[in-house]
Design an enzyme around this catalytic site. Structure first.
Site, PDB file in Angstrom:
ATOM      1  N   ASN A  10       0.875  -1.181   0.000  1.00 50.29           N
ATOM      2  CA  ASN A  10       0.000   0.000   0.000  1.00 50.29           C
ATOM      3  C   ASN A  10       0.908   1.225   0.000  1.00 50.29           C
ATOM      4  O   ASN A  10       1.519   1.548   1.011  1.00 50.29           O
ATOM      5  CB  ASN A  10      -0.899  -0.018   1.244  1.00 50.29           C
ATOM      6  CG  ASN A  10      -1.745   1.245   1.330  1.00 50.29           C
ATOM      7  OD1 ASN A  10      -1.810   2.031   0.377  1.00 50.29           O
ATOM      8  ND2 ASN A  10      -2.402   1.441   2.458  1.00 50.29           N
ATOM      9  N   TRP A  11       0.965   1.891  -1.147  1.00 53.65           N
ATOM     10  CA  TRP A  11       1.894   3.021  -1.274  1.00 53.65           C
ATOM     11  C   TRP A  11       1.369   4.315  -0.666  1.00 53.65           C
ATOM     12  O   TRP A  11       2.065   5.313  -0.649  1.00 53.65           O
ATOM     13  CB  TRP A  11       2.222   3.239  -2.765  1.00 53.65           C
ATOM     14  CG  TRP A  11       3.230   2.276  -3.286  1.00 53.65           C
ATOM     15  CD1 TRP A  11       3.906   1.320  -2.577  1.00 53.65           C
ATOM     16  CD2 TRP A  11       3.695   2.169  -4.631  1.00 53.65           C
ATOM     17  NE1 TRP A  11       4.756   0.631  -3.402  1.00 53.65           N
ATOM     18  CE2 TRP A  11       4.644   1.130  -4.668  1.00 53.65           C
ATOM     19  CE3 TRP A  11       3.390   2.847  -5.820  1.00 53.65           C
ATOM     20  CZ2 TRP A  11       5.315   0.764  -5.847  1.00 53.65           C
ATOM     21  CZ3 TRP A  11       4.036   2.485  -6.986  1.00 53.65           C
ATOM     22  CH2 TRP A  11       4.989   1.451  -6.993  1.00 53.65           C
ATOM     23  N   LYS A  12       0.097   4.312  -0.258  1.00 51.09           N
ATOM     24  CA  LYS A  12      -0.497   5.535   0.319  1.00 51.09           C
ATOM     25  C   LYS A  12      -0.249   6.714  -0.626  1.00 51.09           C
ATOM     26  O   LYS A  12      -0.308   6.517  -1.840  1.00 51.09           O
ATOM     27  CB  LYS A  12       0.038   5.745   1.733  1.00 51.09           C
ATOM     28  CG  LYS A  12      -0.123   4.476   2.589  1.00 51.09           C
ATOM     29  CD  LYS A  12       0.110   4.651   4.043  1.00 51.09           C
ATOM     30  CE  LYS A  12      -0.114   3.319   4.756  1.00 51.09           C
ATOM     31  NZ  LYS A  12      -0.017   3.380   6.196  1.00 51.09           N
ATOM     32  N   HIS A  95      -9.586   1.388   4.933  1.00 46.45           N
ATOM     33  CA  HIS A  95      -8.255   1.455   5.550  1.00 46.45           C
ATOM     34  C   HIS A  95      -8.337   2.312   6.814  1.00 46.45           C
ATOM     35  O   HIS A  95      -9.093   3.284   6.851  1.00 46.45           O
ATOM     36  CB  HIS A  95      -7.244   2.064   4.552  1.00 46.45           C
ATOM     37  CG  HIS A  95      -5.848   1.997   5.076  1.00 46.45           C
ATOM     38  ND1 HIS A  95      -5.342   2.951   5.933  1.00 46.45           N
ATOM     39  CD2 HIS A  95      -4.864   1.085   4.899  1.00 46.45           C
ATOM     40  CE1 HIS A  95      -4.091   2.618   6.248  1.00 46.45           C
ATOM     41  NE2 HIS A  95      -3.787   1.484   5.640  1.00 46.45           N
ATOM     42  N   GLU A 167      -5.910  -4.887  10.293  1.00 48.90           N
ATOM     43  CA  GLU A 167      -4.927  -3.832  10.547  1.00 48.90           C
ATOM     44  C   GLU A 167      -5.262  -3.148  11.864  1.00 48.90           C
ATOM     45  O   GLU A 167      -6.063  -2.199  11.887  1.00 48.90           O
ATOM     46  CB  GLU A 167      -4.991  -2.767   9.438  1.00 48.90           C
ATOM     47  CG  GLU A 167      -4.362  -3.172   8.140  1.00 48.90           C
ATOM     48  CD  GLU A 167      -3.604  -2.004   7.480  1.00 48.90           C
ATOM     49  OE1 GLU A 167      -2.600  -2.274   6.838  1.00 48.90           O
ATOM     50  OE2 GLU A 167      -4.009  -0.850   7.629  1.00 48.90           O
ATOM     51  N   GLY A 234       2.849  -1.148   4.340  1.00 45.98           N
ATOM     52  CA  GLY A 234       2.907   0.283   4.044  1.00 45.98           C
ATOM     53  C   GLY A 234       4.344   0.722   3.811  1.00 45.98           C
ATOM     54  O   GLY A 234       4.934   0.474   2.750  1.00 45.98           O
TER      55      GLY A 234
HETATM   56  P1  13P Z   1       2.928   0.382   7.819  1.00 41.07           P
HETATM   57  O1  13P Z   1       3.389  -0.915   7.211  1.00 41.07           O
HETATM   58  O2  13P Z   1       3.736   1.562   7.383  1.00 41.07           O
HETATM   59  O3  13P Z   1       2.750   0.292   9.298  1.00 41.07           O
HETATM   60  O4  13P Z   1       1.464   0.662   7.227  1.00 41.07           O
HETATM   61  C1  13P Z   1       0.543  -0.349   7.313  1.00 41.07           C
HETATM   62  C2  13P Z   1      -0.597  -0.005   6.454  1.00 41.07           C
HETATM   63  O5  13P Z   1      -1.331   0.926   6.725  1.00 41.07           O
HETATM   64  C3  13P Z   1      -0.801  -0.818   5.243  1.00 41.07           C
HETATM   65  O6  13P Z   1      -2.033  -0.547   4.667  1.00 41.07           O
END
Ligand code: 13P
Length: 254
Positions: A10-12, A95, A167, A234
């Protein structure tokens, strides 16, 4: 029953279209022949070029959010059909950042999930408790409510398309994962919730993946848990070498 491992990056709100294609070209040879399914959830403007580039390397490209309407006067929003046409094959819904920062409710996430199914995008449903809910002993209550409300009215035949991502909000971007036992217990509970709705056979087929500070060091133990069918990554997915190490570290587990 054996479920394939799924690794979703998930690249956000990171990476332009050009950065995405460079990334995929760098990643492809390093994960060639690996057994896990690899998905990348990219920013909207990156979908078309990433999908074109990823087509030949067996990596699925998807989105991180969408609107629940088919189309309409919703300035700044994006519809499932638009994502699909651009090359997305899946969408992350609910999310924790959407729930926490943008105030998405269980009801809205439910409508989005129905729309995604109708418009043929594979839904990745995120569920998970806050730190306060955890401290108050409400993990099961929260997970059940999120799963039951999201999956209401989903036709039984469509449940095979679903992926659930557990999550816990307190473990996202936190540099700490939940303990392996905590993760297994939560996943097994999520599967039980799906079983109550759709029966054991269907529940055993739904992949349940874990997200929250996953990295190359902890991934192997996470996916060795019985009910953990992969990871949603992430921060650690933003570097192609790290992502490929995560994929490689899952080899041979299933
Ligand atoms: P991180 O792996 O940076 O904690 O983020 C998790 C996330 O939100 C994946 O969708």
């Amino acid at each position: 029953m054996s479920r394939d491992l799924i690794i979703i990056a998930n690249w956000k709100m990171y990476k332009t279209a050009r950065e995405a294609t460079d990334f995929i070209e760098h990643l492809a040879p390093k994960i060639e022949g690996c057994k896990s399914k690899v998905f990348i959830a990219v920013p909207f403007t990156t979908i078309a070029s990433a999908a074109a580039c990823a087509k030949h390397v067996g990596v699925a490209i998807g989105a991180q959010n969408m609107n629940d309407a088919r189309e309409g006067a919703f300035t700044g929003e994006i519809a499932a059909l638009m994502l699909k046409e651009a090359g997305a094959s899946f969408v992350i819904l609910g999310h924790p950042e959407r729930r926490q920062i943008f105030g998405e409710t269980d009801e809205l996430i439910h409508r989005k999930l129905l729309r995604a199914i109708q418009d043929d995008l594979q839904p990745i449903l995120c569920v998970g408790e806050t730190l306060v809910e955890r401290e108050e002993g409400k993990i099961h209550e929260v997970l059940k409510k999120q799963i039951v409300s999201a999956l209401a009215d989903v036709p039984e035949k469509d449940i095979d398309k679903l992926i659930i991502a557990y999550e816990p909000i307190w473990a996202v971007s936190a540099r700490q994962t939940a303990s392996f036992k905590h993760v297994q217990d939560a996943h097994s509970f999520c599967r039980k919730c799906v079983e109550e709705l759709f029966g054991k056979r269907k529940a055993n087929r739904v992949p349940i993946i874990y997200g929250g500070s996953v990295n190359a060091n902890n991934v192997k133990e996470l996916v060795s848990q019985k009910d953990v069918d992969g990871v949603l990554v992430g921060g650690a997915s933003l570097d192609p070498d790290t992502l490929s190490t995560i994929v490689q570290n899952c080899e041979g587990i299933r």
